[in-house]
Scaffold this motif. Structure first.
Motif, PDB file in Angstrom:
ATOM      1  N   ILE A 294       0.835  -1.206   0.000  1.00 36.85           N
ATOM      2  CA  ILE A 294       0.000   0.000   0.000  1.00 36.85           C
ATOM      3  C   ILE A 294       0.868   1.254   0.000  1.00 36.85           C
ATOM      4  CG2 ILE A 294      -1.636   1.348   1.396  1.00 36.85           C
ATOM      5  CD1 ILE A 294      -2.775  -1.448   2.297  1.00 36.85           C
ATOM      6  N   ARG A 295       1.929   1.254   0.799  1.00 36.57           N
ATOM      7  CA  ARG A 295       2.824   2.412   0.866  1.00 36.57           C
ATOM      8  C   ARG A 295       3.525   2.678  -0.468  1.00 36.57           C
ATOM      9  NH1 ARG A 295       0.730   5.014   4.929  1.00 36.57           N
ATOM     10  NH2 ARG A 295       1.410   4.433   7.028  1.00 36.57           N
ATOM     11  N   GLU A 296       3.801   1.622  -1.218  1.00 39.15           N
ATOM     12  CA  GLU A 296       4.500   1.792  -2.498  1.00 39.15           C
ATOM     13  C   GLU A 296       3.759   2.728  -3.438  1.00 39.15           C
ATOM     14  OE1 GLU A 296       7.615  -1.130  -4.391  1.00 39.15           O
ATOM     15  OE2 GLU A 296       5.610  -1.970  -4.379  1.00 39.15           O
ATOM     16  N   SER A 297       2.420   2.692  -3.368  1.00 37.93           N
ATOM     17  CA  SER A 297       1.624   3.533  -4.271  1.00 37.93           C
ATOM     18  C   SER A 297       1.739   5.019  -3.927  1.00 37.93           C
ATOM     19  CB  SER A 297       0.151   3.113  -4.224  1.00 37.93           C
ATOM     20  OG  SER A 297      -0.379   3.307  -2.929  1.00 37.93           O
ATOM     21  N   PRO A 303       7.791   9.209   0.907  1.00 39.05           N
ATOM     22  CA  PRO A 303       8.813   8.153   0.844  1.00 39.05           C
ATOM     23  C   PRO A 303       9.282   7.681   2.222  1.00 39.05           C
ATOM     24  CG  PRO A 303       9.745  10.278   0.249  1.00 39.05           C
ATOM     25  CD  PRO A 303       8.268  10.465   0.312  1.00 39.05           C
ATOM     26  N   GLN A 304       9.269   8.596   3.221  1.00 38.29           N
ATOM     27  CA  GLN A 304       9.738   8.208   4.553  1.00 38.29           C
ATOM     28  C   GLN A 304       8.901   7.082   5.146  1.00 38.29           C
ATOM     29  OE1 GLN A 304       9.120  11.322   3.597  1.00 38.29           O
ATOM     30  NE2 GLN A 304      10.823  12.687   4.157  1.00 38.29           N
ATOM     31  N   LYS A 305       7.577   7.109   4.875  1.00 37.46           N
ATOM     32  CA  LYS A 305       6.696   6.066   5.407  1.00 37.46           C
ATOM     33  C   LYS A 305       7.001   4.724   4.747  1.00 37.46           C
ATOM     34  CE  LYS A 305       2.920   9.173   6.682  1.00 37.46           C
ATOM     35  NZ  LYS A 305       1.509   9.556   6.467  1.00 37.46           N
ATOM     36  N   THR A 306       7.283   4.754   3.455  1.00 42.04           N
ATOM     37  CA  THR A 306       7.631   3.513   2.749  1.00 42.04           C
ATOM     38  C   THR A 306       8.960   2.972   3.268  1.00 42.04           C
ATOM     39  OG1 THR A 306       6.520   4.386   0.782  1.00 42.04           O
ATOM     40  CG2 THR A 306       7.950   2.465   0.473  1.00 42.04           C
ATOM     41  N   ILE A 307       9.918   3.856   3.449  1.00 39.08           N
ATOM     42  CA  ILE A 307      11.237   3.438   3.947  1.00 39.08           C
ATOM     43  C   ILE A 307      11.118   2.865   5.356  1.00 39.08           C
ATOM     44  CG2 ILE A 307      13.478   4.332   4.720  1.00 39.08           C
ATOM     45  CD1 ILE A 307      13.379   6.198   2.250  1.00 39.08           C
ATOM     46  N   PHE A 308      10.270   3.459   6.186  1.00 43.10           N
ATOM     47  CA  PHE A 308      10.070   2.956   7.550  1.00 43.10           C
ATOM     48  C   PHE A 308       9.569   1.515   7.527  1.00 43.10           C
ATOM     49  CE2 PHE A 308       7.650   2.370  11.483  1.00 43.10           C
ATOM     50  CZ  PHE A 308       8.550   2.824  12.429  1.00 43.10           C
ATOM     51  N   VAL A 309       8.623   1.218   6.637  1.00 48.27           N
ATOM     52  CA  VAL A 309       8.092  -0.144   6.521  1.00 48.27           C
ATOM     53  C   VAL A 309       9.172  -1.089   6.003  1.00 48.27           C
ATOM     54  CG1 VAL A 309       6.390  -1.616   5.381  1.00 48.27           C
ATOM     55  CG2 VAL A 309       5.725   0.653   6.187  1.00 48.27           C
ATOM     56  N   LEU A 310       9.950  -0.625   5.027  1.00 45.82           N
ATOM     57  CA  LEU A 310      11.026  -1.461   4.480  1.00 45.82           C
ATOM     58  C   LEU A 310      12.072  -1.769   5.544  1.00 45.82           C
ATOM     59  CD1 LEU A 310      11.444   0.250   0.995  1.00 45.82           C
ATOM     60  CD2 LEU A 310      10.703  -2.104   1.392  1.00 45.82           C
ATOM     61  N   GLN A 327      18.480  -8.288   3.116  1.00 48.31           N
ATOM     62  CA  GLN A 327      19.275  -7.432   2.235  1.00 48.31           C
ATOM     63  C   GLN A 327      18.417  -6.832   1.130  1.00 48.31           C
ATOM     64  OE1 GLN A 327      22.595  -9.386   0.287  1.00 48.31           O
ATOM     65  NE2 GLN A 327      23.769  -7.488   0.316  1.00 48.31           N
ATOM     66  N   GLU A 328      17.477  -7.619   0.619  1.00 45.88           N
ATOM     67  CA  GLU A 328      16.583  -7.136  -0.445  1.00 45.88           C
ATOM     68  C   GLU A 328      15.806  -5.899   0.021  1.00 45.88           C
ATOM     69  OE1 GLU A 328      12.310  -8.433  -2.377  1.00 45.88           O
ATOM     70  OE2 GLU A 328      13.698 -10.028  -1.789  1.00 45.88           O
ATOM     71  N   TYR A 329      15.233  -5.973   1.234  1.00 51.65           N
ATOM     72  CA  TYR A 329      14.431  -4.846   1.720  1.00 51.65           C
ATOM     73  C   TYR A 329      15.312  -3.658   2.100  1.00 51.65           C
ATOM     74  CZ  TYR A 329      10.225  -7.665   1.588  1.00 51.65           C
ATOM     75  OH  TYR A 329       9.159  -8.419   1.148  1.00 51.65           O
ATOM     76  N   ALA A 330      16.507  -3.906   2.611  1.00 55.94           N
ATOM     77  CA  ALA A 330      17.420  -2.805   2.929  1.00 55.94           C
ATOM     78  C   ALA A 330      17.851  -2.084   1.657  1.00 55.94           C
ATOM     79  CB  ALA A 330      18.635  -3.336   3.679  1.00 55.94           C
ATOM     80  N   MET A 331      18.112  -2.835   0.588  1.00 54.63           N
ATOM     81  CA  MET A 331      18.509  -2.224  -0.685  1.00 54.63           C
ATOM     82  C   MET A 331      17.352  -1.426  -1.286  1.00 54.63           C
ATOM     83  SD  MET A 331      21.655  -2.606  -1.275  1.00 54.63           S
ATOM     84  CE  MET A 331      21.538  -1.859  -2.903  1.00 54.63           C
ATOM     85  N   PHE A 334      17.309   1.778   0.609  1.00 54.21           N
ATOM     86  CA  PHE A 334      18.459   2.623   0.241  1.00 54.21           C
ATOM     87  C   PHE A 334      18.243   3.269  -1.122  1.00 54.21           C
ATOM     88  CE2 PHE A 334      22.750   3.190  -1.568  1.00 54.21           C
ATOM     89  CZ  PHE A 334      23.278   4.052  -0.617  1.00 54.21           C
ATOM     90  N   ASN A 335      17.785   2.488  -2.096  1.00 55.05           N
ATOM     91  CA  ASN A 335      17.564   3.023  -3.448  1.00 55.05           C
ATOM     92  C   ASN A 335      16.453   4.071  -3.456  1.00 55.05           C
ATOM     93  OD1 ASN A 335      19.548   1.382  -4.538  1.00 55.05           O
ATOM     94  ND2 ASN A 335      18.116  -0.288  -5.001  1.00 55.05           N
ATOM     95  N   LEU A 336      15.392   3.822  -2.668  1.00 56.03           N
ATOM     96  CA  LEU A 336      14.306   4.799  -2.599  1.00 56.03           C
ATOM     97  C   LEU A 336      14.791   6.094  -1.955  1.00 56.03           C
ATOM     98  CD1 LEU A 336      11.322   5.507  -3.031  1.00 56.03           C
ATOM     99  CD2 LEU A 336      10.816   4.413  -0.832  1.00 56.03           C
ATOM    100  N   ALA A 337      15.614   5.981  -0.925  1.00 55.52           N
ATOM    101  CA  ALA A 337      16.156   7.176  -0.271  1.00 55.52           C
ATOM    102  C   ALA A 337      17.007   7.997  -1.236  1.00 55.52           C
ATOM    103  CB  ALA A 337      16.975   6.778   0.949  1.00 55.52           C
TER     104      ALA A 337
END
Length: 366
Positions: A294-297, A303-310, A327-331, A334-337
């Motif tokens: 849901i946050r991805e949309s 973006p901070q809310k999506t990163i928090f969930v990731l 590692q997948e979720y951390a990357m 990182f890429n979104l940031a």
């Protein structure tokens, strides 16, 4: 599996299918104490739960041995009761895990086993039967069998109404499942009523910020999201994310401190873990992955809310010792940031998470 020959069955004894309770025609050749109406139900039970408990059923379903003294008999009965209680919880956890993974059909046999063991231990009218009824109701909802789900929920409600000692946690589960029923029936007003009660009783039992209360917030958020009341949904999704993030980070801090002490004393590393059982881990994955989708949309606007969930998903998989998923979720975070040109501090925080995985790979757990 062997076919049952009617003439070989003692007179007056009725053998029933483990799954549907229809007259049995086959028996499991491994334990020889479990019966089925046919191959389909035997395979369903085997893949769901029977393979895991096959041999454990033998002492429960065969005649008790002769004891030389009353003390030995009491000890034997006590052991029998302990085995039954173990199987109650084991089957319940397995069924819960299937439900959180969306495997509703597989959950049914495991939930039925839990229900039958509960009946044997606690009797036919005990409130201890309610959690198993609720599992079966949720599985039925997942299979689109709303009428069947209503029957199980009616049994659960009636049992609770008759009981004077029903725990807050049981009330919470009952209202949560009633909420899910009314969501399936698209009666969102009734669904909100029951989920509000779920949150109330869960809060009484565990507190408002406990992971066991978060499920009520999550389902309520889903209702508001479906009704396009996005501000309310966003608030609740944020609360759920914060609850899980706090739990996982607190868990990590406790393990980190214990690990330091262990290394100092013994030169060994502590094994990382979540402190959750398999069903709770599956619930965490299901809830946090749903919120992330849901946050991805809205990742461009928030973006901070999506990163928090990731980051929360990273910590969950890290504590589950699934380095590749962590590692997948951390990357992703990182890429979104970087894409959203977030602060250097935010990017450095995510890099610190990635360094945890590198440290684990450099110093494997022993």
């Amino acid at each position: 599996m062997d076919i049952i020959y009617p003439l070989a069955v003692p007179k007056g004894r009725r053998l029933c299918c483990e799954v549907c309770e229809a007259p049995a025609e086959r028996v499991c050749t491994s334990c020889t104490v479990t019966y089925y109406c046919g191959v389909v139900h035997q395979r369903a039970d085997w893949s769901s739960i029977h393979e895991k408990i096959c041999q454990l059923l033998i002492p429960l379903r065969t005649s008790m041995p002769f004891y030389n003294s009353e003390e030995e008999r009491r000890h034997g009965l006590q052991q029998l009761r302990q085995r039954q209680k173990h199987l109650i919880e084991f089957c319940y956890t397995v069924a819960q895990k299937y439900l959180f993974e969306g495997k509703h059909e597989a959950a049914v046999p495991a939930a039925l086993h839990s229900l039958r063991f509960r009946m044997n231990v606690h009797g036919l009218s005990s409130v201890e039967l309610v959690p198993a009824y609720l599992l079966l109701a949720e599985a039925s909802l997942g299979l689109g069998q709303i009428v069947q789900a209503e029957e199980y929920l009616s049994q659960a409600q009636w049992t609770v109404l008759k009981s004077t000692e029903c725990r807050y946690a049981t009330h919470s589960l009952l209202h949560r499942n009633l909420g899910l029923l009314y969501i399936a029936k698209e009666n969102y007003e009734e669904a909100r009523y029951h989920l509000a009660n779920d949150i109330y009783f869960a809060s009484c039992a565990f507190g408002t910020e406990d992971i066991r209360t978060s499920g009520g917030y999550f389902h309520l958020a889903n209702i508001f999201h479906g009704l396009k009341k996005l501000d309310l949904a966003d608030t609740l999704y944020t609360k759920v994310s914060e609850i899980w993030s706090k739990y996982l980070n607190d868990r990590y801090q406790v393990l980190s401190q214990a690990r330091i002490q262990q290394i100092d004393l013994l030169g060994k590393r502590f094994e990382t873990d979540t402190g959750l059982d398999e069903a709770q881990e599956a619930e965490a994955i299901q809830i946090m992955t749903s919120i992330w989708n849901i946050r991805e949309s809205t990742s461009n606007t928030a973006p901070q809310k999506t990163i928090f969930v990731l980051k929360t998903l990273f910590m969950l998989y890290y504590l589950m010792m699934n380095s590749s998923k962590a590692q997948e979720y951390a990357m992703r975070a990182f890429n979104l940031a970087k894409e959203q040109h977030l602060s250097v501090h935010e990017q450095n925080t995510i890099e610190e998470l990635l360094s945890l995985i590198s440290a684990e790979e450099a110093h494997p757990i022993t």
